[in-house]
Enzyme design. Structure first.
Site, short mmCIF file in Angstrom:
data_model
loop_
_atom_site.label_atom_id
_atom_site.label_comp_id
_atom_site.label_asym_id
_atom_site.label_seq_id
_atom_site.Cartn_x
_atom_site.Cartn_y
_atom_site.Cartn_z
N CYS A 42 25.08 79.36 -3.61
CA CYS A 42 23.72 79.27 -3.13
C CYS A 42 23.40 77.82 -2.50
O CYS A 42 22.73 77.56 -1.71
CB CYS A 42 22.84 79.34 -4.42
SG CYS A 42 22.62 81.33 -4.98
N CYS A 47 30.04 66.66 6.26
CA CYS A 47 29.23 67.69 6.12
C CYS A 47 28.19 67.58 5.03
O CYS A 47 27.94 66.45 5.05
CB CYS A 47 30.43 69.13 5.56
SG CYS A 47 31.20 68.91 4.08
#
Length: 387
Positions: free
Chosen positions: A194, A344
């Site tokens: 998630c 990232c």
């Protein structure tokens, strides 16, 4: 625990007591029950709130995380004042303020193969509020080995699932468990968490509440638990399905020829240890402080961001956007003559990007930013959104 109710308790639970099939006997079963909730985040929040409000006598909470700003979008158990505090402490305080008539036990520790049996042994039912495959298999296996019911839930983006595993009905028939539904985990990296893939904020409230409903049904004996069935919800279209789940003869825990009699190394089982080792091989790294020095000294370097465009719109540190899934298409734009820093969100995808570029194009000047943009936001620039 006493089965007697005080006047305050009778008034509190009056809406339960006047349900004919539930009545005071159902409430007494709740008061005598012990439920362990693994994880106090998105699913754990509604689970704990509703189980506490319903009068489950003893609640256990396992979590080793601290409350983060990004949790507040869906983890309704916590408030702004809780940010930075251990989740189990904040959760226990909130729960006991909601219902002082129950007992709350906290375990501020990671749930592992080493402590799982000891923690689970004292409880009747386990509610799984976790968000990763190694812990889901661990929760399942310890419940089967210790003969505990496992109330399962999972969420991702707009999709949710609920089921009840290892349940024994009135006739003594044992229902399926998680390994009957998912005999083996997906390949590492195929299904993002998630934290990486996102989740609509209300979904854990819906799924966690359904889990709480199943826990109450199992305890009270009222209704028909989701044993042998998997409930699926697509919150985007509001489509629901219920699939049948059957026991498998090849289940390694309780099939015809069981091969697992003790808890195993679940990270290795899910392929995570191998993946981490492979991703770290020959990938040079740079931390956020070294990156800041490069910026401050105005040294010549290239900064590449391999996240998705929608993530870049949330927060960025002025890197060139070259998403991981198409990184090979950008190879010609990557400078081979100077240091190139690749980042990232947390450092995992950027390591994969570097591996692809090194293996496929022979780059030797790429450096992975450890901790990614999250580390930059925490340690260097608090103005950058921490998501």
């Amino acid at each position: 625990m006493s089965t007697d109710f005080s006047k305050a308790e009778l008034e509190r639970y009056s809406r339960h007591l006047i349900i004919p099939e539930f009545n005071i006997e159902g409430q007494r079963k709740l008061k005598n029950a012990k439920v362990l909730v693994i994880g106090s985040g998105g699913l754990g929040s509604p689970l704990l709130l509703y189980l506490a409000a319903a009068g489950v006598g003893t609640l256990g909470i396992v979590d080793f995380d601290v409350v983060d700003e990004s949790n507040l979008q869906r983890q309704v158990l916590f408030s702004v004042e809780d940010v930075g505090k251990p989740k189990v402490e904040a959760a226990a305080k909130r729960i006991q303020s909601l219902n002082p008539h129950i007992t709350v036990n906290t375990y501020n520790t990671q749930f592992t193969s080493q402590n799982a049996k000891e923690i689970v042994a004292d409880y009747d039912i386990v509610a799984d509020g976790t968000d990763n495959f190694p812990t889901r298999y661990l929760v399942n296996d310890v419940c089967v080995l210790l003969d505990k019911v496992n109330v399962y839930g999972s969420i991702f983006r707009f999709d949710g699932q609920v089921s009840v595993f290892n349940f024994v009905d009135e006739k003594g028939n044992r229902g399926p468990n998680y390994r009957d539904l998912f005999p083996s985990p997906p390949p590492p990296g195929l299904v993002p968490s998630c934290a990486e893939g996102g989740v609509i904020g209300v979904l854990p409230g819906i799924i966690g509440s359904l889990q709480a409903n199943e826990v109450i049904k199992v305890i009270s004996g009222v209704g028909e638990p989701l044993s042998g069935r998997l409930f699926l919800l697509d919150a985007a279209t509001f489509e629901t399905r219920t699939m049948k789940v059957k026991r498998s003869a090849s289940n390694p825990l309780n099939g015809e020829n069981p091969s697992i009699t003790e808890l195993i190394d679940y990270e290795q089982f899910c392929g995570l240890k191998v993946t981490e080792k492979q991703e770290s091989l020959d990938v040079k790294e740079i931390d956020v402080h070294a990156l800041r020095s490069l910026k401050d000294n105005e040294e010549s370097f290239q900064l590449i961001d391999v996240r998705e465009p929608y993530e870049y719109a949330i927060a960025n540190i002025a890197g060139e956007l070259m998403p991981l899934n198409s990184i090979e298409d950008f190879a010609a734009r990557i400078d081979r003559t100077k240091k190139v820093v690749v980042h990232c969100r947390s450092g995992v995808r950027s390591a994969k990007a570097i591996k692809k570029l090194e293996d496929g194009f022979g780059f030797d000047n790429l450096y992975n930013l450890t901790g990614g943009i999250r580390a930059w936001a925490k340690e260097i620039d608090e103005e950058v959104a921490l998501y």
